[in-house]
Design a protein around this motif. Structure first.
Motif, PDB file in Angstrom:
ATOM      1  N   ALA A  48       0.823  -1.207   0.000  1.00 51.27           N
ATOM      2  CA  ALA A  48       0.000   0.000   0.000  1.00 51.27           C
ATOM      3  C   ALA A  48       0.857   1.257   0.000  1.00 51.27           C
ATOM      4  CB  ALA A  48      -0.936  -0.004   1.208  1.00 51.27           C
ATOM      5  N   VAL A  49       1.929   1.242   0.769  1.00 56.14           N
ATOM      6  CA  VAL A  49       2.819   2.403   0.838  1.00 56.14           C
ATOM      7  C   VAL A  49       3.507   2.633  -0.501  1.00 56.14           C
ATOM      8  CG1 VAL A  49       4.936   3.305   1.871  1.00 56.14           C
ATOM      9  CG2 VAL A  49       3.182   2.280   3.325  1.00 56.14           C
ATOM     10  N   LEU A  63      -5.933   6.917   2.221  1.00 58.82           N
ATOM     11  CA  LEU A  63      -5.868   5.462   2.169  1.00 58.82           C
ATOM     12  C   LEU A  63      -6.982   4.842   3.000  1.00 58.82           C
ATOM     13  CD1 LEU A  63      -2.017   5.275   2.563  1.00 58.82           C
ATOM     14  CD2 LEU A  63      -3.294   4.636   0.524  1.00 58.82           C
ATOM     15  N   PRO A  64      -7.421   3.653   2.643  1.00 50.93           N
ATOM     16  CA  PRO A  64      -8.500   3.007   3.400  1.00 50.93           C
ATOM     17  C   PRO A  64      -8.059   2.645   4.811  1.00 50.93           C
ATOM     18  CG  PRO A  64      -7.501   1.466   1.855  1.00 50.93           C
ATOM     19  CD  PRO A  64      -6.936   2.818   1.530  1.00 50.93           C
ATOM     20  N   TRP A  81      -3.739   0.534  11.412  1.00 51.90           N
ATOM     21  CA  TRP A  81      -2.447   0.607  10.739  1.00 51.90           C
ATOM     22  C   TRP A  81      -1.917   2.030  10.550  1.00 51.90           C
ATOM     23  CZ3 TRP A  81      -2.759  -3.274   6.029  1.00 51.90           C
ATOM     24  CH2 TRP A  81      -2.858  -4.587   6.539  1.00 51.90           C
ATOM     25  N   ASN A  82      -2.800   3.011  10.451  1.00 49.24           N
ATOM     26  CA  ASN A  82      -2.366   4.393  10.225  1.00 49.24           C
ATOM     27  C   ASN A  82      -1.499   4.519   8.966  1.00 49.24           C
ATOM     28  OD1 ASN A  82      -3.606   4.995  12.689  1.00 49.24           O
ATOM     29  ND2 ASN A  82      -1.731   4.566  13.831  1.00 49.24           N
ATOM     30  N   LEU A  83      -2.043   4.083   7.844  1.00 48.18           N
ATOM     31  CA  LEU A  83      -1.276   4.054   6.599  1.00 48.18           C
ATOM     32  C   LEU A  83      -0.875   5.448   6.102  1.00 48.18           C
ATOM     33  CD1 LEU A  83      -3.061   1.231   4.577  1.00 48.18           C
ATOM     34  CD2 LEU A  83      -0.750   1.198   5.509  1.00 48.18           C
ATOM     35  N   ARG A  84      -1.683   6.438   6.373  1.00 47.42           N
ATOM     36  CA  ARG A  84      -1.344   7.795   5.937  1.00 47.42           C
ATOM     37  C   ARG A  84      -0.024   8.239   6.570  1.00 47.42           C
ATOM     38  NH1 ARG A  84      -3.528  12.271   3.563  1.00 47.42           N
ATOM     39  NH2 ARG A  84      -3.022  14.310   4.439  1.00 47.42           N
ATOM     40  N   LEU A  85       0.150   7.904   7.835  1.00 47.65           N
ATOM     41  CA  LEU A  85       1.400   8.237   8.509  1.00 47.65           C
ATOM     42  C   LEU A  85       2.559   7.457   7.902  1.00 47.65           C
ATOM     43  CD1 LEU A  85       2.981   9.602  10.787  1.00 47.65           C
ATOM     44  CD2 LEU A  85       2.335   7.686  12.268  1.00 47.65           C
ATOM     45  N   ASP A 121       2.624  16.298  13.329  1.00 50.43           N
ATOM     46  CA  ASP A 121       1.348  16.348  14.052  1.00 50.43           C
ATOM     47  C   ASP A 121       1.116  15.070  14.839  1.00 50.43           C
ATOM     48  OD1 ASP A 121       0.748  18.875  13.252  1.00 50.43           O
ATOM     49  OD2 ASP A 121      -0.560  18.297  11.608  1.00 50.43           O
ATOM     50  N   TRP A 122       1.368  13.929  14.211  1.00 48.48           N
ATOM     51  CA  TRP A 122       1.118  12.663  14.883  1.00 48.48           C
ATOM     52  C   TRP A 122       2.115  12.421  16.005  1.00 48.48           C
ATOM     53  CZ3 TRP A 122      -2.412   8.525  13.905  1.00 48.48           C
ATOM     54  CH2 TRP A 122      -3.417   8.864  12.994  1.00 48.48           C
ATOM     55  N   ARG A 123       3.355  12.793  15.803  1.00 50.12           N
ATOM     56  CA  ARG A 123       4.356  12.575  16.843  1.00 50.12           C
ATOM     57  C   ARG A 123       4.131  13.489  18.038  1.00 50.12           C
ATOM     58  NH1 ARG A 123       9.917  11.825  13.238  1.00 50.12           N
ATOM     59  NH2 ARG A 123       9.465   9.673  12.594  1.00 50.12           N
TER      60      ARG A 123
END
Length: 279
Positions: A48-49, A63-64, A81-85, A121-123
């Motif tokens: 996916a990545v 992403l889904p 999974w947090n695929l965007r990250l 942002d996530w970190r």
């Protein structure tokens, strides 16, 4: 980017950790059997990545939602999974060590800026998931297992399966137990070593564990590393026991015994780390 030769530290949360809409989504997701297990999941994550990074490079794609699903004591738990990250991290990693001209051609500055904002942002926790759950449910380490992770699990919690079709080695435990071990480890390390890098690393992991629902489950998964080690070494592996022994020795002021346990642990995992150079 997920690697086939990686280990994983995951937190599975109960559905009550999510808002009502996400609870419905994850319950349907599990009921329809859309989830993959931890053996197949990293391959899909990697695919996916890579596919997202090849899709024009004009923006970070939407992403889904995907997750690992775990049945634990008659409860359904999920590890998103947090695929965007993951895509954002991969975009930034693709620029590392590359001359600016090539980096900009491969990952345009506008995309790099978007990726950097997502990662920061996530970190920082500034933008947790809209549902109010913690930032990252899965940590990934390539070509080894961070030694601090072993402080969160116990040797008796090991689950191992080395069949011809599937090889797995993992530890699963209630997050309450993982937190108690983590806090004890921080206390011992701070008292014995002070502000050493290992103390700060375990403290960071402890803070991460505190972000999750109190009925979550922690999983330390050797992932693809099981394919790098012979069966006898996997059966004999007692890394959590060595960490526990080292911490106990430190708490008693037995520096030599603690050092011996640490050196044995480092030597064991150095063998795996050196394989990366042979790849």
């Amino acid at each position: 980017m997920p690697s086939l030769f990686a280990s994983y530290l995951r937190v599975y949360e109960p559905l009550t950790a999510f808002d009502r809409e996400r609870q419905v989504f994850w319950r349907r997701y599990a009921k329809e059997g859309r989830d993959l297990g931890p053996v197949e999941g990293p391959v899909r994550q990697r695919t996916a990545v890579l596919e997202a990074l090849g899709a024009g490079w004009t923006r970070l794609p939407d992403l889904p939602d995907e997750a690992y699903v775990l049945e634990w004591e008659n409860s359904l738990l999920v590890c998103p999974w947090n695929l965007r990250l993951r895509v954002a991290e991969a975009a930034l990693n693709a620029r590392d060590g590359v001359p600016a001209v090539l980096a900009d051609a491969f990952v345009p500055p506008v995309l790099a800026g978007q990726a950097k904002a997502v990662v920061e942002d996530w970190r920082s926790g500034a933008r947790v998931l809209e549902q109010g759950v913690p930032r990252v449910h899965e940590q990934i380490a390539t070509w080894g297992v961070p030694l601090r992770w072993f402080a969160f699990v116990d040797l008796d919690e090991r689950e191992i399966s080395l069949t011809a079709r599937r090889r797995t080695l993992r530890y699963r435990t209630e997050i309450s137990k993982a937190r108690r071990r983590a806090h004890r480890a921080v206390s011992v390390l701070r008292k014995s070593l002070g502000d050493a890098p290992i103390t700060e690393a375990v403290e960071e992991g402890t803070r991460w564990l505190e972000e999750f629902h109190p009925r979550s489950v922690v999983e330390l998964d050797y992932g693809g590393l099981v394919n790098l080690l012979p069966e006898d070494k996997l059966h004999e592996d007692d890394s959590p026991g060595l960490v526990a022994a080292g911490l106990s020795a430190l708490s008693r002021g037995e520096a030599d015994a603690a050092g011996e346990a640490y050196e044995k642990l480092v030597a064991r995992w150095r063998v795996v780390q050196l394989l990366e150079r042979c790849n």
